[in-house]
Scaffold this active site. Structure first.
Site, PDB file in Angstrom:
ATOM      1  CG  ASP A  61      -9.724  -9.625  -1.978  1.00 23.86           C
ATOM      2  OD1 ASP A  61      -9.342  -9.994  -0.854  1.00 23.86           O
ATOM      3  OD2 ASP A  61      -9.367  -8.556  -2.485  1.00 23.86           O
ATOM      4  CG  ASN A 130      -4.471  -0.753  -9.489  1.00 21.97           C
ATOM      5  OD1 ASN A 130      -5.026  -0.779  -8.390  1.00 21.97           O
ATOM      6  ND2 ASN A 130      -4.468  -1.795 -10.292  1.00 21.97           N
ATOM      7  CG  HIS A 132      -6.702  -2.940  -6.339  1.00 14.09           C
ATOM      8  ND1 HIS A 132      -5.647  -3.584  -6.943  1.00 14.09           N
ATOM      9  CD2 HIS A 132      -6.499  -3.117  -5.009  1.00 14.09           C
ATOM     10  CE1 HIS A 132      -4.860  -4.128  -6.034  1.00 14.09           C
ATOM     11  NE2 HIS A 132      -5.355  -3.857  -4.844  1.00 14.09           N
ATOM     12  CD  GLU A 137      -6.502  -5.072 -10.187  1.00 17.38           C
ATOM     13  OE1 GLU A 137      -6.382  -3.917  -9.762  1.00 17.38           O
ATOM     14  OE2 GLU A 137      -5.632  -5.949 -10.009  1.00 17.38           O
TER      15      GLU A 137
HETATM   16  C1  F6R Z   1      -6.899  -7.585  -0.166  1.00 18.91           C
HETATM   17  C2  F6R Z   1      -7.481  -6.474  -0.910  1.00 18.91           C
HETATM   18  C3  F6R Z   1      -6.620  -5.519  -1.669  1.00 18.91           C
HETATM   19  C4  F6R Z   1      -5.554  -4.869  -0.789  1.00 18.91           C
HETATM   20  C5  F6R Z   1      -4.659  -3.956  -1.601  1.00 18.91           C
HETATM   21  C6  F6R Z   1      -3.549  -3.326  -0.780  1.00 18.91           C
HETATM   22  O1  F6R Z   1      -7.919  -8.319   0.485  1.00 18.91           O
HETATM   23  O2  F6R Z   1      -8.663  -6.351  -0.906  1.00 18.91           O
HETATM   24  O3  F6R Z   1      -7.430  -4.508  -2.236  1.00 18.91           O
HETATM   25  O4  F6R Z   1      -6.173  -4.157   0.239  1.00 18.91           O
HETATM   26  O5  F6R Z   1      -4.095  -4.684  -2.657  1.00 18.91           O
HETATM   27  O6  F6R Z   1      -2.691  -4.315  -0.324  1.00 18.91           O
HETATM   28  P1  F6R Z   1      -1.559  -3.979   0.756  1.00 18.91           P
HETATM   29  O7  F6R Z   1      -2.274  -3.669   2.029  1.00 18.91           O
HETATM   30  O8  F6R Z   1      -0.743  -5.238   0.871  1.00 18.91           O
HETATM   31  O9  F6R Z   1      -0.803  -2.816   0.223  1.00 18.91           O
END
Ligand code: F6R
Length: 247
Positions: A61, A130, A132, A137
Site C-alpha cells: 500500500d 482494528n 486491517h 479497513e
Molecule cells: C502497511 C500496512 C499496514 C500495517 C499495519 C500495522 O504497509 O500494510 O497494514 O502493517 O498498519 O502497522 P505497524 O506495523 O506500524 O503497527
C-alpha cells in the site's frame, strides 16, 4: 501460529521463512509491508547475506498524494529501511504510486504487473489494531482488489499527524493470491486483533481473519501479542513438537 518470546525472536523466525524461500527459488517475487512491525525483519534481511538481485518487489500500500521522496511516503520508507543497499535491480521493483493522477488506472496496472511477474511468492504482512491488513479497513470486501481506500480514524491516529486520509492498497483478494502469507504481529497493542483474526469468525469486519482462508498463512507473534489467545498453549506445544513428527 508461531509464538516467540519477544519481537527479536519473531523477526528471527520470519527471516527463517525468507531464507527457506531463497533456498528453493533464487528469483522470487516478494510483497513488502510498511510500518514499524517488519523493521526488525528488514534489518535482518539486510544483514543476511542473501542475494536479492533476482527478486521482484511489490508492496502492499501507499498513501495518496505522496511522491516517492515525501517524508511519510511508504516508498521512501521501504527504500530507506530495506531496499537501499540490498543490491536490487530497479526494473524489478514496482511500488504503488500514491501520487498517480489516475488511481484506478494505477491499481489496474499494479494488478497486471503482479500477474506478469508470476504472482507473489511470499507476502509479508503487518496487522492493524482494528484488524486491517494492507489498508483494507474493517468492512472491506474479502474479494477486494487493489484500489483507493479511505483510512479509518484509528489508523490515522496510529500513523500520526499529517497522514493523508486516503491510501491505495492491494485488496484482500489480491493478498490471498500470494502463495505464502507471513504475518508478523508484536506487542500488547496487537493482542486483541491477533485473537480476533485467529480465533474469531471469518468476517469482513476483521479483514485479517481472511488469512483463515489461505492454505499457507503463517502468523509469527511475540508473547505480548499472543496474550489473549485461548489456544496459546496449543500453539506453543505445536512449535515444541514440530521437528518430532514421525519420531
Ligand atoms: C502497511 C500496512 C499496514 C500495517 C499495519 C500495522 O504497509 O500494510 O497494514 O502493517 O498498519 O502497522 P505497524 O506495523 O506500524 O503497527
Amino acid at each position: 501460529m508461531i509464538i516467540r518470546p519477544d519481537a527479536a525472536g519473531a523477526a528471527e523466525t520470519a527471516l527463517d521463512f525468507v531464507r527457506r524461500l531463497y533456498d528453493r527459488k533464487p528469483d522470487p517475487v516478494l510483497g513488502l509491508a510498511t510500518g514499524k512491525t517488519p523493521l526488525a525483519l528488514y534489518g535482518k534481511m539486510r544483514a543476511s547475506g542473501l542475494d536479492f538481485s533476482g527478486t521482484h518487489f511489490f508492496n502492499l500500500d501507499e498513501l495518496v498524494g505522496l511522491g516517492p521522496d515525501a517524508p511519510n511516503s511508504f516508498r521512501r520508507f521501504l527504500r530507506e529501511n530495506l531496499l537501499d543497499g540490498l543490491g536490487v535491480h530497479e526494473e524489478r521493483v514496482r511500488l504503488l504510486r500514491g501520487d498517480a493522477k489516475d488511481l484506478e488506472r494505477e491499481a489496474a496496472d499494479y494488478e497486471a504487473a503482479i500477474k506478469e511477474a508470476g504472482g507473489i511468492d511470499l507476502q509479508i504482512l503487518g496487522l492493524g489494531r482494528n484488524g486491517h491488513i494492507g489498508f483494507n479497513e474493517p468492512g472491506s470486501s474479502l474479494g477486494s482488489r487493489t484500489r483507493p481506500k479511505t483510512l479509518d480514524r484509528e489508523t490515522l491516529a496510529d500513523y500520526g499527524p499529517g497522514t493523508p486520509r486516503f491510501s491505495i492498497t492491494m485488496g484482500i483478494g489480491t493478498i490471498l493470491e500470494a502463495r505464502v502469507l507471513l504475518m508478523i504481529a508484536t506487542g500488547e497493542a496487537k493482542a486483541e486483533a491477533v485473537r480476533r483474526i485467529a480465533e474469531g469468525p471469518l468476517t469482513s469486519e476483521t479483514p485479517g481473519s481472511a488469512l483463515q482462508l489461505h492454505p499457507r498463512a503463517h502468523l509469527v507473534v511475540d508473547e505480548a501479542a499472543a496474550s489473549r489467545l485461548a489456544r496459546a498453549d496449543y500453539w506453543r506445544w505445536v512449535w515444541e513438537n514440530k521437528w518430532r513428527v514421525g519420531q
